[in-house]
Design a protein around this motif. Structure first.
Motif, PDB file in Angstrom:
ATOM      1  N   ALA A  13       0.842  -1.196   0.000  1.00  0.00           N
ATOM      2  CA  ALA A  13       0.000   0.000   0.000  1.00  0.00           C
ATOM      3  C   ALA A  13       0.882   1.253   0.000  1.00  0.00           C
ATOM      4  O   ALA A  13       1.887   1.301   0.717  1.00  0.00           O
ATOM      5  CB  ALA A  13      -0.923  -0.003   1.201  1.00  0.00           C
ATOM      6  N   GLY A  14       0.496   2.213  -0.817  1.00  0.00           N
ATOM      7  CA  GLY A  14       1.276   3.426  -0.971  1.00  0.00           C
ATOM      8  C   GLY A  14       2.273   3.374  -2.105  1.00  0.00           C
ATOM      9  O   GLY A  14       2.851   4.399  -2.478  1.00  0.00           O
ATOM     10  N   GLY A  15       2.475   2.200  -2.651  1.00  0.00           N
ATOM     11  CA  GLY A  15       3.437   2.023  -3.723  1.00  0.00           C
ATOM     12  C   GLY A  15       2.860   2.359  -5.086  1.00  0.00           C
ATOM     13  O   GLY A  15       1.713   2.826  -5.203  1.00  0.00           O
ATOM     14  N   SER A  16       3.668   2.102  -6.113  1.00  0.00           N
ATOM     15  CA  SER A  16       3.288   2.448  -7.482  1.00  0.00           C
ATOM     16  C   SER A  16       3.540   1.284  -8.424  1.00  0.00           C
ATOM     17  O   SER A  16       4.425   0.444  -8.186  1.00  0.00           O
ATOM     18  CB  SER A  16       4.094   3.657  -7.975  1.00  0.00           C
ATOM     19  N   ARG A  64      -4.753   9.770  -8.414  1.00  0.00           N
ATOM     20  CA  ARG A  64      -3.753   8.724  -8.109  1.00  0.00           C
ATOM     21  C   ARG A  64      -3.280   8.011  -9.370  1.00  0.00           C
ATOM     22  O   ARG A  64      -2.122   7.611  -9.448  1.00  0.00           O
ATOM     23  CB  ARG A  64      -4.347   7.697  -7.149  1.00  0.00           C
ATOM     24  N   ASN A  81      -0.322   5.330  -8.719  1.00  0.00           N
ATOM     25  CA  ASN A  81       0.411   5.777  -7.536  1.00  0.00           C
ATOM     26  C   ASN A  81      -0.487   5.694  -6.303  1.00  0.00           C
ATOM     27  O   ASN A  81      -1.706   5.591  -6.420  1.00  0.00           O
ATOM     28  CB  ASN A  81       0.902   7.205  -7.728  1.00  0.00           C
ATOM     29  N   SER A  82       0.128   5.756  -5.160  1.00  0.00           N
ATOM     30  CA  SER A  82      -0.608   5.723  -3.885  1.00  0.00           C
ATOM     31  C   SER A  82      -1.613   4.577  -3.868  1.00  0.00           C
ATOM     32  O   SER A  82      -2.779   4.748  -3.514  1.00  0.00           O
ATOM     33  CB  SER A  82      -1.323   7.060  -3.657  1.00  0.00           C
ATOM     34  N   LEU A  83      -1.150   3.425  -4.232  1.00  0.00           N
ATOM     35  CA  LEU A  83      -2.038   2.271  -4.338  1.00  0.00           C
ATOM     36  C   LEU A  83      -2.608   1.875  -2.983  1.00  0.00           C
ATOM     37  O   LEU A  83      -1.939   1.996  -1.942  1.00  0.00           O
ATOM     38  CB  LEU A  83      -1.298   1.097  -4.972  1.00  0.00           C
ATOM     39  N   LYS A  84      -3.842   1.399  -3.035  1.00  0.00           N
ATOM     40  CA  LYS A  84      -4.558   0.973  -1.840  1.00  0.00           C
ATOM     41  C   LYS A  84      -4.940  -0.496  -1.978  1.00  0.00           C
ATOM     42  O   LYS A  84      -5.078  -1.000  -3.109  1.00  0.00           O
ATOM     43  CB  LYS A  84      -5.832   1.804  -1.670  1.00  0.00           C
ATOM     44  N   ASP A  87      -7.484  -1.425  -4.504  1.00  0.00           N
ATOM     45  CA  ASP A  87      -7.137  -1.405  -5.925  1.00  0.00           C
ATOM     46  C   ASP A  87      -6.786  -2.806  -6.439  1.00  0.00           C
ATOM     47  O   ASP A  87      -6.573  -2.981  -7.644  1.00  0.00           O
ATOM     48  CB  ASP A  87      -5.952  -0.473  -6.171  1.00  0.00           C
ATOM     49  N   SER A 124      -1.635  -4.687   2.452  1.00  0.00           N
ATOM     50  CA  SER A 124      -1.776  -3.634   3.470  1.00  0.00           C
ATOM     51  C   SER A 124      -0.627  -3.652   4.447  1.00  0.00           C
ATOM     52  O   SER A 124       0.189  -4.563   4.465  1.00  0.00           O
ATOM     53  CB  SER A 124      -3.100  -3.809   4.208  1.00  0.00           C
TER      54      SER A 124
END
Length: 124
Positions: A13-16, A64, A81-84, A87, A124
């Motif tokens: 999470a938060g990665g791209s 994002r 970007n800013s993957l959750k 997603d 996560s």
């Protein structure tokens, strides 16, 4: 027209990640990305027209994700970007010669050609 999607993988999470979709032929097609999570229906992610390069995004990814295309390479990209964790899904690219208005790009039925999908998993 054959579409080959690639670039999926496992990311925190938060990665791209950047997805690519290569078309087998040069075409003046509107391109789109859709995704399908387990147990859910396929949903629209982003679309881009051929000529002007107009774009549209699902509300859930605005700010994002960025869709772009390189017409010389017959390739469309989806920079994520800013993957959750939400997603997480199989991402599909699609193409259509039948419409050029970006407002029509969110409807899956408007697309004639689909790639095989690439899995994106966000932990996560």
């Amino acid at each position: 027209v054959q579409l080959q999607a690639s670039g999926g993988g496992l990311v925190q999470a938060g990665g791209s990640l950047r997805l690519s979709c290569a078309a087998s032929v040069r075409s003046r097609y509107t391109m789109g990305w859709f995704r399908q999570a387990p147990g859910r229906e396929r949903e629209f992610v982003a679309t881009i027209t051929w000529s002007v390069g107009s774009t549209d995004y699902a509300d859930s990814v605005k700010g994002r994700f960025t869709i772009s295309r390189d017409n010389a390479k017959n390739t469309v990209y989806l920079q994520m970007n800013s993957l959750k964790p939400e997603d997480t899904a199989v991402y599909y690219c699609a193409a259509s010669p039948r419409f050029s208005a970006v407002v029509d790009g969110a409807r899956a039925a408007n697309y004639d050609y689909w790639g095989q999908g690439t899995l994106v998993t966000v932990s996560s």
